[in-house]
Design a protein around this motif. Sequence first.
Motif, PDB file in Angstrom:
ATOM      1  N   GLY A 106     101.833   1.677 -35.576  1.00  9.85           N
ATOM      2  CA  GLY A 106     101.511   2.597 -36.661  1.00  9.85           C
ATOM      3  C   GLY A 106     102.349   2.248 -37.869  1.00  9.85           C
ATOM      4  N   GLY A 107     101.720   1.855 -38.974  1.00 10.44           N
ATOM      5  CA  GLY A 107     102.439   1.441 -40.161  1.00 10.44           C
ATOM      6  C   GLY A 107     102.495   2.505 -41.233  1.00 10.44           C
ATOM      7  N   LEU A 108     103.409   2.329 -42.170  1.00 13.59           N
ATOM      8  CA  LEU A 108     103.529   3.249 -43.293  1.00 13.59           C
ATOM      9  C   LEU A 108     102.279   3.172 -44.174  1.00 13.59           C
ATOM     10  CD1 LEU A 108     105.550   5.178 -44.746  1.00 13.59           C
ATOM     11  CD2 LEU A 108     106.274   3.205 -46.091  1.00 13.59           C
ATOM     12  N   THR A 109     101.705   1.982 -44.283  1.00 11.42           N
ATOM     13  CA  THR A 109     100.452   1.761 -45.009  1.00 11.42           C
ATOM     14  C   THR A 109      99.551   0.905 -44.135  1.00 11.42           C
ATOM     15  OG1 THR A 109     101.166  -0.314 -46.029  1.00 11.42           O
ATOM     16  CG2 THR A 109     101.746   1.732 -47.184  1.00 11.42           C
ATOM     17  N   PRO A 110      98.268   0.815 -44.441  1.00  8.71           N
ATOM     18  CA  PRO A 110      97.395  -0.081 -43.672  1.00  8.71           C
ATOM     19  C   PRO A 110      97.902  -1.517 -43.657  1.00  8.71           C
ATOM     20  CG  PRO A 110      96.066   1.417 -44.976  1.00  8.71           C
ATOM     21  CD  PRO A 110      97.486   1.649 -45.401  1.00  8.71           C
ATOM     22  N   ALA A 111      98.446  -1.974 -44.773  1.00  7.85           N
ATOM     23  CA  ALA A 111      98.979  -3.340 -44.810  1.00  7.85           C
ATOM     24  C   ALA A 111     100.181  -3.489 -43.887  1.00  7.85           C
ATOM     25  CB  ALA A 111      99.364  -3.717 -46.247  1.00  7.85           C
ATOM     26  N   CYS A 112     100.999  -2.444 -43.813  1.00  8.78           N
ATOM     27  CA  CYS A 112     102.147  -2.466 -42.888  1.00  8.78           C
ATOM     28  C   CYS A 112     101.655  -2.564 -41.447  1.00  8.78           C
ATOM     29  CB  CYS A 112     103.000  -1.209 -43.070  1.00  8.78           C
ATOM     30  SG  CYS A 112     103.891  -1.095 -44.630  1.00  8.78           S
ATOM     31  N   THR A 113     100.633  -1.793 -41.121  1.00  7.85           N
ATOM     32  CA  THR A 113     100.075  -1.832 -39.770  1.00  7.85           C
ATOM     33  C   THR A 113      99.576  -3.225 -39.434  1.00  7.85           C
ATOM     34  OG1 THR A 113      99.430   0.510 -39.857  1.00  7.85           O
ATOM     35  CG2 THR A 113      98.303  -0.873 -38.247  1.00  7.85           C
ATOM     36  N   GLU A 114      98.864  -3.838 -40.351  1.00 13.95           N
ATOM     37  CA  GLU A 114      98.312  -5.161 -40.081  1.00 13.95           C
ATOM     38  C   GLU A 114      99.392  -6.221 -39.949  1.00 13.95           C
ATOM     39  OE1 GLU A 114      95.232  -5.713 -39.170  1.00 13.95           O
ATOM     40  OE2 GLU A 114      95.062  -3.533 -39.364  1.00 13.95           O
ATOM     41  N   SER A 115     100.450  -6.111 -40.737  1.00 15.52           N
ATOM     42  CA  SER A 115     101.551  -7.069 -40.622  1.00 15.52           C
ATOM     43  C   SER A 115     102.234  -6.940 -39.265  1.00 15.52           C
ATOM     44  CB  SER A 115     102.570  -6.842 -41.747  1.00 15.52           C
ATOM     45  OG  SER A 115     103.648  -7.747 -41.630  1.00 15.52           O
ATOM     46  N   ALA A 116     102.469  -5.702 -38.834  1.00  9.37           N
ATOM     47  CA  ALA A 116     103.080  -5.479 -37.531  1.00  9.37           C
ATOM     48  C   ALA A 116     102.153  -5.926 -36.405  1.00  9.37           C
ATOM     49  CB  ALA A 116     103.443  -4.003 -37.364  1.00  9.37           C
ATOM     50  N   ALA A 117     100.859  -5.650 -36.557  1.00 10.48           N
ATOM     51  CA  ALA A 117      99.890  -6.052 -35.540  1.00 10.48           C
ATOM     52  C   ALA A 117      99.829  -7.573 -35.417  1.00 10.48           C
ATOM     53  CB  ALA A 117      98.510  -5.495 -35.880  1.00 10.48           C
ATOM     54  N   ALA A 118      99.951  -8.264 -36.540  1.00  5.81           N
ATOM     55  CA  ALA A 118      99.929  -9.726 -36.493  1.00  5.81           C
ATOM     56  C   ALA A 118     101.125 -10.255 -35.717  1.00  5.81           C
ATOM     57  CB  ALA A 118      99.937 -10.289 -37.916  1.00  5.81           C
ATOM     58  N   PHE A 119     102.292  -9.590 -35.875  1.00  2.00           N
ATOM     59  CA  PHE A 119     103.471 -10.018 -35.127  1.00  2.00           C
ATOM     60  C   PHE A 119     103.285  -9.779 -33.636  1.00  2.00           C
ATOM     61  CE2 PHE A 119     107.345  -8.380 -33.049  1.00  2.00           C
ATOM     62  CZ  PHE A 119     108.004  -9.591 -32.881  1.00  2.00           C
ATOM     63  N   TYR A 120     102.935  -8.552 -33.245  1.00  3.43           N
ATOM     64  CA  TYR A 120     102.809  -8.242 -31.820  1.00  3.43           C
ATOM     65  C   TYR A 120     101.635  -8.973 -31.185  1.00  3.43           C
ATOM     66  CZ  TYR A 120     106.428  -4.674 -31.764  1.00  3.43           C
ATOM     67  OH  TYR A 120     107.634  -4.023 -31.812  1.00  3.43           O
ATOM     68  N   GLY A 121     100.658  -9.332 -31.994  1.00  2.10           N
ATOM     69  CA  GLY A 121      99.530 -10.087 -31.469  1.00  2.10           C
ATOM     70  C   GLY A 121      99.923 -11.451 -30.939  1.00  2.10           C
ATOM     71  N   ARG A 122     101.070 -11.950 -31.351  1.00  2.00           N
ATOM     72  CA  ARG A 122     101.579 -13.222 -30.825  1.00  2.00           C
ATOM     73  C   ARG A 122     102.206 -13.056 -29.450  1.00  2.00           C
ATOM     74  NH1 ARG A 122     105.441 -15.537 -35.485  1.00  2.00           N
ATOM     75  NH2 ARG A 122     105.397 -17.385 -34.126  1.00  2.00           N
ATOM     76  N   LEU A 123     102.496 -11.790 -29.053  1.00  2.00           N
ATOM     77  CA  LEU A 123     103.255 -11.549 -27.828  1.00  2.00           C
ATOM     78  C   LEU A 123     102.450 -10.862 -26.731  1.00  2.00           C
ATOM     79  CD1 LEU A 123     106.565 -10.144 -29.394  1.00  2.00           C
ATOM     80  CD2 LEU A 123     105.825 -12.526 -29.191  1.00  2.00           C
ATOM     81  N   THR A 124     101.385 -10.189 -27.088  1.00  2.00           N
ATOM     82  CA  THR A 124     100.670  -9.378 -26.109  1.00  2.00           C
ATOM     83  C   THR A 124      99.161  -9.560 -26.243  1.00  2.00           C
ATOM     84  OG1 THR A 124     100.414  -7.118 -25.244  1.00  2.00           O
ATOM     85  CG2 THR A 124     100.587  -7.362 -27.621  1.00  2.00           C
ATOM     86  N   ASP A 125      98.444  -9.230 -25.176  1.00  2.42           N
ATOM     87  CA  ASP A 125      97.000  -9.424 -25.138  1.00  2.42           C
ATOM     88  C   ASP A 125      96.242  -8.467 -26.051  1.00  2.42           C
ATOM     89  OD1 ASP A 125      97.422 -11.352 -23.244  1.00  2.42           O
ATOM     90  OD2 ASP A 125      96.948 -10.079 -21.531  1.00  2.42           O
ATOM     91  N   LYS A 126      96.792  -7.260 -26.262  1.00  6.87           N
ATOM     92  CA  LYS A 126      96.039  -6.233 -26.983  1.00  6.87           C
ATOM     93  C   LYS A 126      96.954  -5.415 -27.880  1.00  6.87           C
ATOM     94  CE  LYS A 126      92.761  -2.428 -26.212  1.00  6.87           C
ATOM     95  NZ  LYS A 126      92.047  -1.623 -25.182  1.00  6.87           N
ATOM     96  N   VAL A 127      96.509  -5.183 -29.100  1.00  8.78           N
ATOM     97  CA  VAL A 127      97.223  -4.339 -30.058  1.00  8.78           C
ATOM     98  C   VAL A 127      96.327  -3.162 -30.414  1.00  8.78           C
ATOM     99  CG1 VAL A 127      98.202  -4.190 -32.363  1.00  8.78           C
ATOM    100  CG2 VAL A 127      98.591  -6.233 -30.990  1.00  8.78           C
TER     101      VAL A 127
END
Length: 413
Positions: free
Chosen positions: A173-194
């Motif tokens: 959950g990000g402060l803004t949609p762009a924050c969410t997508e940046s965080a999702a891009a990071f965790y997407g490198r580590l896990t199967d599902k975001v």
Amino acid sequence: MPADLAVIGLGHLGLPLAQAATAAGVDTIGFDTDPRPVAELAAGRPPVDGSLTASEIRRMLSGGFRPTTNPTELGRVRTAVICTPTPLGADRTPDLGAVAEAARALAARLRPNTTVLLESPVHPGTTEDVLRPLLEAGSGLRAGRDFHLAYSPGRLDPGNRAHDFAHTPRVIGGLTPACTESAAAFYGRLTDKVVRARGTREAETVKLLETNFRHVNIALVNEMAVLCHDLGVDLWDVIRCAETKPFGFQAFRPGPGVGGHGVPVDTIGTHRPLRLVELAGQVNERMPQYVIQRCATLLNEHGKSARGARVLLLGVTYKPDLADQEGSPATEIGRRLMDMGAAVSYHDPYVADWRVRDLPVPRADSLYEAAAAADLTVLLQHHRTYDLQGLAVKAQLLLDTRGVTPAGAAHRL
């Protein structure tokens, strides 16, 4: 030298994240203000809680993982994840002292376009109302414009090989949609599902719901255990039958108390307390005393007093097949038995030294000999190395608080 990721806080949350990131090829540093875990990790020695083995630590180091106490390293990363502990304070709310300390250290070195994530368990609103002002004040940057800010609840089940980091969905959950997508891009490198939450508060509340769900349901079966014992009903058979229902039921099992790092939160600032969670906490906190009551009754029924009785406790960790003792009810049970005058000893294949009130408790070298010599043996944790059938034969009197012994082989909680 620059790195992709800084994991701040090398405890039960930070180390698995650092391990997953290193395995995924992410150049990772681990920052902690305490030099002891940093020195131990740098030397290739595993943490005392047994969450990672020495070989796993060595594999991380060979993969480029660098533990450090140098805060200047924080200014050279693209992503920083705060994983510091937040134990409950006297007011039953998370103590944010370590989170604030980490935020200040990071803020002084924060660069534009960095993604900052919080994983520590916190009450809803912490990311936006506490972490954001600290980062902005210390850096002169603005969250959502100059750097990304998001929350992701830690989801760990230590020892669970089927649901490791890579195979457990991550909520973002990000402060803004762009924050969410940046965080999702990071965790997407580590896990199967975001899984994207609507915002930081929703993501923070996910952790609150998940933790309280566990405690409330354990409290229910703990109360059922007490009731069923009074009624002469085999609760373990009841659960076995109930879990065949393919909908509307999830099996939980009673025990001597609730351990682990996830503590229930029933008070959120000045808001109305969660009464069901509050009651569940009271139920679970009474379980060690109920175990003591059962111990005293069993001894009495066999013509023995708790005073002077030799009591052997088996398994003093909070979870089977792990060394972690966080929140384990064994300590309170041991203390109460000692207060009654019992001579307490213990056995645990994962714990070489166990203390109650800072006093060492005698450790049994030979499990079967100790069980045969004890007036009462209490199974508090079911490690797979325990031969339950053999224990039932050897022990003079066996109380099974986990319901894992063969039917009729022991007294069950």
